[in-house]
Scaffold this active site. Structure first.
Site, PDB file in Angstrom:
ATOM      1  N   GLU A   1       5.519  -1.512   4.945  1.00 46.69           N
ATOM      2  CA  GLU A   1       4.655  -0.772   5.864  1.00 46.69           C
ATOM      3  C   GLU A   1       4.800  -1.396   7.246  1.00 46.69           C
ATOM      4  O   GLU A   1       4.550  -2.582   7.423  1.00 46.69           O
ATOM      5  CB  GLU A   1       3.205  -0.857   5.368  1.00 46.69           C
ATOM      6  CG  GLU A   1       2.239   0.052   6.084  1.00 46.69           C
ATOM      7  CD  GLU A   1       2.470   1.546   5.834  1.00 46.69           C
ATOM      8  OE1 GLU A   1       3.027   1.915   4.777  1.00 46.69           O
ATOM      9  OE2 GLU A   1       2.103   2.340   6.707  1.00 46.69           O
TER      10      GLU A   1
ATOM     11  N   GLU B   1       5.313   3.845  15.855  1.00 46.86           N
ATOM     12  CA  GLU B   1       6.389   3.032  15.318  1.00 46.86           C
ATOM     13  C   GLU B   1       7.664   3.859  15.139  1.00 46.86           C
ATOM     14  O   GLU B   1       8.765   3.361  15.356  1.00 46.86           O
ATOM     15  CB  GLU B   1       5.951   2.430  13.984  1.00 46.86           C
ATOM     16  CG  GLU B   1       4.810   1.433  14.150  1.00 46.86           C
ATOM     17  CD  GLU B   1       3.580   1.743  13.326  1.00 46.86           C
ATOM     18  OE1 GLU B   1       2.462   1.546  13.842  1.00 46.86           O
ATOM     19  OE2 GLU B   1       3.708   2.191  12.180  1.00 46.86           O
TER      20      GLU B   1
ATOM     21  N   ASP C   1      -2.757   2.417   5.428  1.00 47.08           N
ATOM     22  CA  ASP C   1      -2.514   1.656   4.202  1.00 47.08           C
ATOM     23  C   ASP C   1      -2.959   2.427   2.971  1.00 47.08           C
ATOM     24  O   ASP C   1      -2.276   2.433   1.946  1.00 47.08           O
ATOM     25  CB  ASP C   1      -3.234   0.310   4.290  1.00 47.08           C
ATOM     26  CG  ASP C   1      -2.845  -0.420   5.559  1.00 47.08           C
ATOM     27  OD1 ASP C   1      -1.642  -0.675   5.728  1.00 47.08           O
ATOM     28  OD2 ASP C   1      -3.715  -0.688   6.392  1.00 47.08           O
TER      29      ASP C   1
END
Ligand code: NAG
Length: 479
Positions: free
Chosen positions: A279, A309, A462
């Protein structure tokens, strides 16, 4: 005469009001219907795979999160609104204000490292005195472990990461934490949250999100990395979940390279039949991101990341639409995101031409939609997995166990392309999913139902990634 004129005027006024009232009612009803359809479709179609992961080994970052209202904290510290400027590393209170303002104005989540432990202590001490301060389990890896233990109670979980005394008490008891994970003092991270419409200086936050800062030796040096791989050997998981590399962002090139090399040798010690998910989280150093893409991506099986990202990866390594990193504000554009994902899978992923790469899956998550891109020989149940990840985003943000059409909103445009060169698609709320193949990869798109009044935005990515994996079926490719 006068009477009839005023009477006519009154009729018009009433008519206008009625029209306005009615159009609001219809719009609300239609919108709620869309959300209702999506919820119904998800509940009907999301299915567990025929076999799912049973033993998860999770690491390597964990800390204690201290959550405050970002604007209130700045006021408490006596800081006034000023310039907006992005700093990769924060050295003082002025740079904290500038970087906070920069991301507040864009409404994008960001994470930055402090260089000065004494100033950081001053800030966290102020945060501790604010009314309504809250403590939570922090660190992507600890959150993935916690989420997985709550959502999938039958799964055995081992967690390795720096665990201080307060955090040790907060971690679920069902998670197996080896002795070598314990440290004497908790690592504190400061989460400065803000709500949509909140103001700081001349800026108004376009969405609810947060700005994170930390000064954290254990996690910034990834001190638990070697222990994670050692403990994993004994535990023998069927899925490895790793996060925490982004915290190396503030280190020197030399140190970063050493840790990445150690990470890669650890990854190589995991049998290829065990998928490894990494992750990613917010990073600012272009060279480091380029290194992660080139060196790490081929060594992992699955990658989870958000728009910042993803676009930064394209920007750092010369992928498509890299210019969006500097030019684009607001919701990421669907086909541009899918283009970057396709480029990542083609450039770094497993294929006949690149059989040594392990990479076969990317799970992209943004506030408003998710896309999974996989190698179809390796990953199955992708539609359910993508929808389950999208569903958990709304559930978790609103902190409910069942979605209600009145508390969430669909935010995606109703017409879009799925990739560059695609025909125009229309959103169908009764079938809120697209699946397509491109360059040997399979992609699945799902909208998110965005919580109108989110209670907690930390750890959303998450929960999404852990859920997406738990609903996926992995088959090791036989070549
Ligand atoms: C929308 O999806 C439903 C369910 O799959 C389908 O029956 C319907 O025909 C679709 N509508 C359009 C306009 O494509």
């Amino acid at each position: 005469m006068i009477k009839s004129v005023s009477c006519g005027a009154l009729v018009i006024i009433i008519a206008v009001f009625y029209y306005r009232w009615q159009s609001t009612v219809t719009t609300t009803a239609n919108l709620t219907l869309i959300e209702k359809n999506v919820i119904f479709a998800w509940d009907k179609h999301i299915k567990f795979p025929s076999s799912s992961f049973q033993r998860l080994s999770v690491g390597v970052n964990s800390n204690l999160d201290i959550i405050v209202d970002g604007v209130k904290l700045l006021k408490k510290l006596g800081i006034s609104p000023g310039k907006q400027k992005n700093h990769d590393i924060i050295d003082n209170l002025e740079e904290l204000q500038e970087t906070f303002s920069y991301f507040f104005d864009k409404g994008s989540a960001a994470e930055r490292i402090f260089s000065e432990p004494s100033i950081y202590k001053q800030i966290t001490n102020a945060a501790k005195t604010l009314p309504g301060v809250e403590y939570y389990i922090g660190g992507n890896a600890a959150l993935m472990a916690t989420k997985a233990s709550v959502l999938f109670p039958d799964v055995e979980i081992q967690f390795v990461g720096p665990i201080g005394p307060k955090l040790a008490q907060m971690m679920p008891k069902s998670i197996n934490i080896p002795k070598n994970s314990h440290i004497s003092e908790d690592e504190l991270h400061l989460i400065m949250e803000y709500k949509v419409g909140q103001s700081w200086g001349d800026s108004t936050a376009p969405v609810a999100t947060r700005f994170i800062t930390s000064y954290d030796e254990s996690n910034s040096k990834v001190t638990m990395l070697e222990r994670y791989f050692e403990d994993l050997k004994d535990f023998q998981p069927d899925l490895a979940l790793i996060s925490g590399l982004h915290l190396l962002d503030g280190e020197t090139q030399e140190f970063f390279t050493k840790r990445i090399d150690s990470f890669i040798s650890g990854l190589r010690s995991i049998p290829r039949t065990v998928p490894v998910h990494l992750e990613l989280a917010s990073m600012a150093n272009k060279e480091f991101v380029k290194n992660i893409l080139n060196k790490v991506l081929p060594e992992i099986t699955s990658l989870g990341l958000n728009e910042q990202e993803l676009v930064f990866s394209a920007y750092a390594a010369g992928g498509p639409h890299g210019e969006d990193y500097e030019n684009h504000n607001g919701q990421p554009i669907i086909h541009r995101v899918a283009d970057i994902m396709s480029w990542l899978l083609t450039t770094y992923g497993y294929s006949k031409n690149n059989p040594n790469s392990r990479l076969t899956r990317i799970h992209f998550h943004s506030l408003t939609y998710h896309i999974a891109g996989v190698h179809p020989d390796v990953w199955g149940n992708v539609e359910s997995a993508t929808m389950a990840g999208a569903r958990v985003a709304g559930l978790q943000a609103c902190d409910v166990t069942q979605l209600d059409p009145n508390i969430i909103d669909l935010h995606i445009p109703l017409k879009y392309n799925l990739f560059s060169g695609d025909i125009e698609r229309s959103f169908n709320s009764s079938h809120p999913l697209h699946r397509w193949k491109l360059n040997g990869h399979e992609f699945v798109f799902s909208p998110v139902l965005v919580c109108k009044k989110p209670l907690k935005t930390v750890g959303l990515g998450d929960a999404i990634s852990a859920t997406g994996l738990m609903y996926s079926k992995f088959t090791f490719p036989v070549s």
